[in-house]
Scaffold this motif. Structure first.
Motif, PDB file in Angstrom:
ATOM      1  N   LEU A 170       0.810  -1.215   0.000  1.00  9.66           N
ATOM      2  CA  LEU A 170       0.000   0.000   0.000  1.00  9.66           C
ATOM      3  C   LEU A 170       0.846   1.270   0.000  1.00  9.66           C
ATOM      4  O   LEU A 170       0.444   2.295  -0.548  1.00  9.66           O
ATOM      5  N   GLU A 180      -4.155   2.894  -3.026  1.00 14.02           N
ATOM      6  CA  GLU A 180      -5.319   2.982  -2.157  1.00 14.02           C
ATOM      7  C   GLU A 180      -5.920   1.610  -1.900  1.00 14.02           C
ATOM      8  O   GLU A 180      -6.590   1.398  -0.877  1.00 14.02           O
ATOM      9  N   TYR A 181      -5.671   0.686  -2.820  1.00  7.21           N
ATOM     10  CA  TYR A 181      -6.200  -0.668  -2.704  1.00  7.21           C
ATOM     11  C   TYR A 181      -5.112  -1.661  -3.081  1.00  7.21           C
ATOM     12  O   TYR A 181      -4.113  -1.312  -3.717  1.00  7.21           O
ATOM     13  N   LYS A 189      -7.613  -0.627  -7.394  1.00  6.81           N
ATOM     14  CA  LYS A 189      -9.071  -0.573  -7.432  1.00  6.81           C
ATOM     15  C   LYS A 189      -9.620  -1.497  -6.352  1.00  6.81           C
ATOM     16  O   LYS A 189      -9.104  -2.598  -6.139  1.00  6.81           O
ATOM     17  N   TYR A 190     -10.647  -1.036  -5.664  1.00 10.99           N
ATOM     18  CA  TYR A 190     -11.322  -1.854  -4.665  1.00 10.99           C
ATOM     19  C   TYR A 190     -11.804  -3.150  -5.297  1.00 10.99           C
ATOM     20  O   TYR A 190     -12.504  -3.132  -6.310  1.00 10.99           O
ATOM     21  N   SER A 191     -11.442  -4.269  -4.701  1.00 10.95           N
ATOM     22  CA  SER A 191     -11.739  -5.554  -5.330  1.00 10.95           C
ATOM     23  C   SER A 191     -11.885  -6.658  -4.280  1.00 10.95           C
ATOM     24  O   SER A 191     -11.798  -6.404  -3.063  1.00 10.95           O
ATOM     25  N   ASP A 194      -9.338  -6.806  -1.470  1.00 14.13           N
ATOM     26  CA  ASP A 194      -9.580  -5.984  -0.287  1.00 14.13           C
ATOM     27  C   ASP A 194     -10.696  -6.579   0.574  1.00 14.13           C
ATOM     28  O   ASP A 194     -10.587  -6.627   1.805  1.00 14.13           O
ATOM     29  N   TYR A 198      -9.888  -7.272   4.499  1.00 12.32           N
ATOM     30  CA  TYR A 198     -10.325  -6.237   5.438  1.00 12.32           C
ATOM     31  C   TYR A 198     -10.943  -6.752   6.743  1.00 12.32           C
ATOM     32  O   TYR A 198     -10.581  -6.266   7.829  1.00 12.32           O
ATOM     33  N   TRP A 223      -5.985   2.520   4.824  1.00  9.18           N
ATOM     34  CA  TRP A 223      -6.735   1.560   3.987  1.00  9.18           C
ATOM     35  C   TRP A 223      -7.926   1.011   4.761  1.00  9.18           C
ATOM     36  O   TRP A 223      -9.037   0.893   4.220  1.00  9.18           O
ATOM     37  N   ARG A 226     -10.529   3.678   4.856  1.00  7.17           N
ATOM     38  CA  ARG A 226     -11.086   3.897   3.519  1.00  7.17           C
ATOM     39  C   ARG A 226     -12.164   2.862   3.215  1.00  7.17           C
ATOM     40  O   ARG A 226     -13.248   3.182   2.696  1.00  7.17           O
ATOM     41  N   ILE A 227     -11.891   1.625   3.523  1.00  7.02           N
ATOM     42  CA  ILE A 227     -12.848   0.562   3.231  1.00  7.02           C
ATOM     43  C   ILE A 227     -14.026   0.610   4.205  1.00  7.02           C
ATOM     44  O   ILE A 227     -15.179   0.392   3.822  1.00  7.02           O
TER      45      ILE A 227
END
Length: 245
Positions: A170, A180-181, A189-191, A194, A198, A223, A226-227
């Motif tokens: 990260l 960020e991801y 990209k959030y995927s 993550d 998380y 992170w 963010r999530i």
């Protein structure tokens, strides 16, 4: 319905379900699939039903459950759109099943094969290296009848080491470009990578780590925040999945 999948003792909510059905408890592993389904619901209107299993009562060790997952672990995803119904065990496999069959636009995956490979690498990294260590940290630090200092210290250090690997990714330590991801070009990209990581990492305080322990991981902490801010993540970890009384 096939006799091999459901038996008389199978809860009615399971054997009479239509469409997707999640059997879960809101542990970190359960939350992975809960979050994924909530994300899919926001994007596509995906629908499913849920049956709650109390793992503290060993419901997951009963025969009806073992027919769906011989490993006796939650969560289990059952796809009743298939004939016979198709059961999926192991959280990463469940995330990838939903990605394949419920995320037609790859919103939570990647169309580019190299980015897809990145997502698989980080998803499997946490599944194989992170969750087992943090799970043992939880056991020996919080639940074991006998406190074994060597076991607590070993699994604490190994979990922190894994956090350090996530921090490297990260922070962009070796690429010069913070992310960020976990997966994807540029900032990522959030995927599913993550989503699969998380729920465990956000529980660092529960596991017994101090703020001082977490100081070396500033990008990881950002992170987490963010999530956590995503509406579907809040739902997937929220009161909706509290065990019915």
């Amino acid at each position: 319905m096939p006799q091999s999948l459901y038996i008389e003792d199978t809860p009615a909510s399971v054997k009479n379900a239509k469409g997707l059905h999640l059997i879960t408890m809101s542990t970190p592993n359960g939350q992975k699939v809960q979050i994924m389904l909530e994300e899919l619901a926001e994007k596509y209107g995906t629908e499913w039903d849920t049956t709650f299993v109390n793992i503290m009562s060993n419901d997951q060790k009963k025969e009806w459950f073992l027919r769906l997952n011989p490993n006796g672990r939650i969560p289990v995803l059952v796809d009743n759109t298939q004939s016979p119904p198709f059961a999926v065990m192991e959280t990463s496999a469940e995330l990838l099943y939903l990605l394949k069959f419920a995320d037609k636009d790859d919103v939570f995956g990647f169309k580019d094969e190299y980015e897809r490979s990145q997502a698989l690498q980080w998803l499997f990294f946490w599944h194989g290296s992170g969750a087992p260590y943090q799970g043992q940290m939880n056991h020996f630090n919080k639940f074991a009848k006998d406190k074994i200092p060597y076991a607590i210290e070993r699994f604490k250090n190994e979990t922190l080491r894994v956090y350090g690997v996530l921090e490297i990714q990260l922070s962009g330590k070796f690429t010069g470009e913070p992310k960020e991801y976990l997966a994807g070009n540029g900032k990522g990209k959030y995927s599913v990578a993550d989503i699969g990581t998380y729920p465990w990492v956000k529980a660092w305080e529960f596991s017994g780590f101090s703020k001082e322990d977490m100081e070396p991981f500033p990008h990881l902490l950002k992170w987490i925040d963010r999530i956590a801010a995503r509406p579907a993540v809040k739902k997937g970890c929220g009161e909706k999945y509290n065990m019915p009384k």
